[in-house]
Write an enzyme that holds these catalytic residues in place. Structure first.
Site, PDB file in Angstrom:
ATOM      1  N   CYS A 182       0.749  -1.300  -0.008  1.00  0.00           N
ATOM      2  CA  CYS A 182       0.000   0.091  -0.135  1.00  0.00           C
ATOM      3  C   CYS A 182       0.908   1.207   0.152  1.00  0.00           C
ATOM      4  CB  CYS A 182      -1.001   0.123   1.276  1.00  0.00           C
ATOM      5  SG  CYS A 182      -0.327   0.517   2.611  1.00  0.00           S
TER       6      CYS A 182
ATOM      7  N   ASP B  24      -2.956  25.721 -31.759  1.00  0.00           N
ATOM      8  CA  ASP B  24      -2.135  26.223 -32.707  1.00  0.00           C
ATOM      9  C   ASP B  24      -3.125  25.877 -34.125  1.00  0.00           C
ATOM     10  OD1 ASP B  24       0.123  26.688 -34.306  1.00  0.00           O
ATOM     11  OD2 ASP B  24       0.435  24.464 -34.688  1.00  0.00           O
TER      12      ASP B  24
ATOM     13  N   ASP C  94       5.821  25.932 -30.563  1.00  0.00           N
ATOM     14  CA  ASP C  94       4.759  25.779 -29.794  1.00  0.00           C
ATOM     15  C   ASP C  94       5.319  25.150 -28.408  1.00  0.00           C
ATOM     16  OD1 ASP C  94       2.588  26.444 -31.530  1.00  0.00           O
ATOM     17  OD2 ASP C  94       2.617  24.480 -32.326  1.00  0.00           O
TER      18      ASP C  94
END
Length: 702
Positions: free
Chosen positions: A21, A415, A600
């Site tokens: 866990c 874009d 970009d």
């Protein structure tokens, strides 16, 4: 000096078993932090631990520290076969065999089962397994500074055992016999661990499925003879034969042959892709029709599939901010529960005068009903399933934190070229200046654009190749973000081809300069992707505002925007100007940027979430948080929907984990809950949380 140290750091990867866990992962993380290690990543579900260090001599000490916490470091997780007695399934079966008769004594009138010594003998094997399984883990977690759930289980079961043992030794009667409580707590929690283990295995199935894809053979040609080898033994430059029905073993290029390839595992697109000589093929894809010879170019960890697996592993371990609350509560939860259990005993025994038996049972019930594991599992299991579902839909999300980052998105900024449009361009007109040779102009354009990966460049080269042109030999070429290409030929002439802002006729969008004098203007056009208008419409229905942000000319941007329904348009923007536009939108609300070019990249990094297309430049892909492996823009909607439902699942899991404990602890403290029922309910809470996460695999997300 700092720079030198950073360069000298080595990334260490360890396979660690025994983590079940998030608390286990936290204890290892805390240990590694204490040892001064960096870039720590602990994935309990994937059984992996990664960290960076500039001193590899620390490694034996680190491994010893991890094993002292109760975990095991192994060489290869795929080759590791745990011993029979280490498997939690076998521990459960063993304990259940002894616990069943203990429980039957409450139902059957067999007098020998009621004998204290018989119950003691039946309980001892179960108690020993419990001590080895939970006691060792509990002690290790306390030493690590992050007490886990096993501390509560160990204290609860040991209290019941010692209380019963004292009663047996002193002959105090049946009211002191709670051996079945001790054994049942251990057995039921082991049953919960079995469910938990199997469920967590299912949540990590997406990565394991991808790893299986890599485990194939390759047909390598050596001196005209075909030899069969493992894909992991292929080296760059090897020539391979791939036949119909085979999986492509590694990334490479086709040398001869033409085939249909199923790339669904990478793009989510079910339609086969036609491949010919010199086309690239990707390892793991399946040859549907035909066969071919290929040259291996990328192998091992350099293949696209390996990089996707690595990214998914990192993404699964990246914690969303919502998980920090769960982690924080889980870390203080165990000490708090122990304190509540002590208060329960003191108040019921001394204040309420209910007697030691009832007081002890109430305190034990508080210990075993509590479940910090459910809180620890709430987020990672949902994230793993969400990332896996996204990957199967051709959406590669680089971090679990990205899923939360897209919640309440207000703007999606696109874009234009290669994102909203196909990126396939046609030349409408080349207008040469007076005295300029058109064939020379074509030759210059071809020579320059052959050096670029931009969609416009690829389309121009493809189209001009079929036209007559004068060959030009270039000495150097340099790409400038958002502007264009600069070049110098062998005669010392300097060229510039790009979209610099100058006074040209509106329909011309590229200009070619020679030695700073205008040589030609080029008018090009590309088509809008057919699904774009529907995408914009769906975004608007989701109350998301679409925005167009491009370096292209204003009239062309407005034309595209009007055709697909975008009203907010920013045209003729250079990379630094795109950054400013993104910053403005971020201040108004959550902003996603979708792009594909080098220009970009800064904007993709600046946005809350950057999304890149798979056929984008490598820089754009590296800058983005999400990569759409399928060029179909509907993947954008699917990404938003999967993210939304993953976050919803996380919140449901955390609500269940918190609400369960808030209700269950007082109920146990007031004596309305038997410890055995508490142990079952505790195990059940883990199953509910993981089951809810697994529901995300098949849940309708539209």
């Amino acid at each position: 000096m700092a720079k030198f140290v950073a360069m000298a750091e080595q990334l260490i990867e360890l396979n660690v078993t025994g983590m079940h866990c998030n608390n286990c992962a936290m204890s290892i993380h805390k240990l590694l932090e204490k040892k001064g290690l960096h870039n720590i990543l602990v994935d309990f579900a994937g059984e992996e631990v990664k960290f960076s260090t500039d001193d590899e001599s620390k490694l034996p000490e680190v491994i010893k520290g991890i094993e002292n916490l109760g975990f095991k470091v192994i060489d290869d997780i795929n080759l590791h076969s745990p011993a029979f007695y280490e498997l939690v399934e076998n521990k459960f079966i063993f304990c259940a065999a002894f616990t069943a008769p203990l429980l039957l004594h409450m139902l059957l009138p067999w007098h020998f089962l009621h004998q204290p010594i018989v119950q003691l003998l039946l309980c001892i094997p179960v108690f020993i397994v419990g001590c080895l399984h939970f006691g060792k883990s509990a002690w290790s977690s306390v030493k690590g500074g992050v007490p886990n759930m096993d501390v509560l289980i160990f204290i609860g079961s040991t209290s019941a055992f010692i209380y019963s043992l004292v009663g047996t030794i002193q002959g105090l009667g049946a009211q002191y016999q709670f051996y079945e409580t001790c054994a049942t707590i251990i057995t039921l929690v082991l049953l919960g661990n079995v469910f938990e283990k199997r469920s967590v295995t299912q949540t990590t199935s997406a990565v394991k499925d991808l790893i299986k894809i890599q485990q194939v053979n390759a047909n390598r040609i050596v001196n005209g003879v075909i030899e069969v080898i493992s894909a992991k033994d292929v080296r760059p430059g090897d020539t391979l034969v791939v036949n119909q029905g085979d999986k492509v073993p590694v990334d490479g290029e086709i040398l001869s042959g033409n085939v249909s390839v199923d790339e669904a595992m990478l793009t989510g697109e079910s339609i086969p892709v036609e491949k010919d000589k010199y086309d690239k093929v990707i390892g793991g894809t399946i040859v549907i029709n035909g066969n071919f010879h290929m040259l291996a170019t990328k192998v091992g960890s350099n293949t696209i599939l390996s990089q996707i697996i690595d990214l998914m592993k990192k993404a699964q371990a990246a914690k969303p901010p919502v998980q920090k609350l769960g982690d924080k509560v889980a870390s203080i939860f165990v000490p708090a529960v122990i304190l509540i259990a002590l208060l329960t005993f003191v108040l019921t025994y001394f204040a309420a005068g209910l007697g030691i038996q009832k007081s002890l049972m109430n305190a034990i019930a508080v210990l075993v009903i509590s479940c910090p594991c459910a809180m620890g599992l709430a987020t990672p299991t949902a994230v793993m399933v969400g990332l896996g579902r996204a990957a199967k839909n051709g959406i590669l999300i680089k971090g679990g934190d990205t899923i939360e980052a897209v919640a309440n998105t207000k703007y999606v900024v696109f874009d234009k070229t290669g994102t909203l449009t196909t990126g396939k361009f046609t030349i409408n007109e080349i207008k040469a200046e007076v005295g300029a040779d058109v064939e020379l102009i074509r030759g210059i354009i071809t020579a320059i654009e052959e050096r670029s990966n931009h969609p416009i460049a690829r389309s121009l080269v493809q189209e001009i190749k079929s036209m007559s042109q004068q060959k030009v030999i270039l000495k150097s070429v340099q790409e400038e973000k958002g502007l264009g290409m600069r070049a110098e030929d062998v005669n010392g002439n300097h060229y510039f081809l790009g979209t610099a802002k100058q006074n040209t006729q509106d329909h011309f969008n590229l200009s070619l300069f020679k030695n700073q004098s205008l040589l030609a203007q080029i008018a090009i056009d590309d088509e809008i992707k057919p699904e774009t208008a529907l995408l914009i419409s769906k975004l608007k229905k989701m109350n998301i505002i679409p925005v167009l942000l491009s370096g292209d000319k204003q009239n062309r941007c407005l034309k595209v925007a009007s055709q697909i329904g975008i009203t907010e348009v920013h045209s003729e923007k250079l990379p630094d100007e795109k950054l400013k536009v993104i910053d403005i939108y971020k201040q108004k609300g959550k902003t996603i940027m979708i792009g594909d070019g080098i220009n970009d990249a800064p904007a993709l990094t600046k946005a809350d979430v950057g999304v890149s297309m798979n056929d984008a430049s490598q820089v754009a892909i590296q800058s983005a948080s999400v990569v759409l492996l399928n060029t179909d823009l509907h993947s954008v909607i699917k990404f938003l929907q999967i993210s939304k439902h993953t976050l919803l699942t996380i919140k449901q899991n955390l609500f269940w984990a918190f609400a369960y404990n808030i209700i269950a602890i007082p109920v146990a403290a007031f004596g309305f809950l038997n410890p055995m029922v508490g142990a079952f309910a505790m195990a059940f809470s883990d199953v509910v949380v993981i089951g809810n996460s697994l529901r995300l695999k098949v849940k309708k997300v539209s």
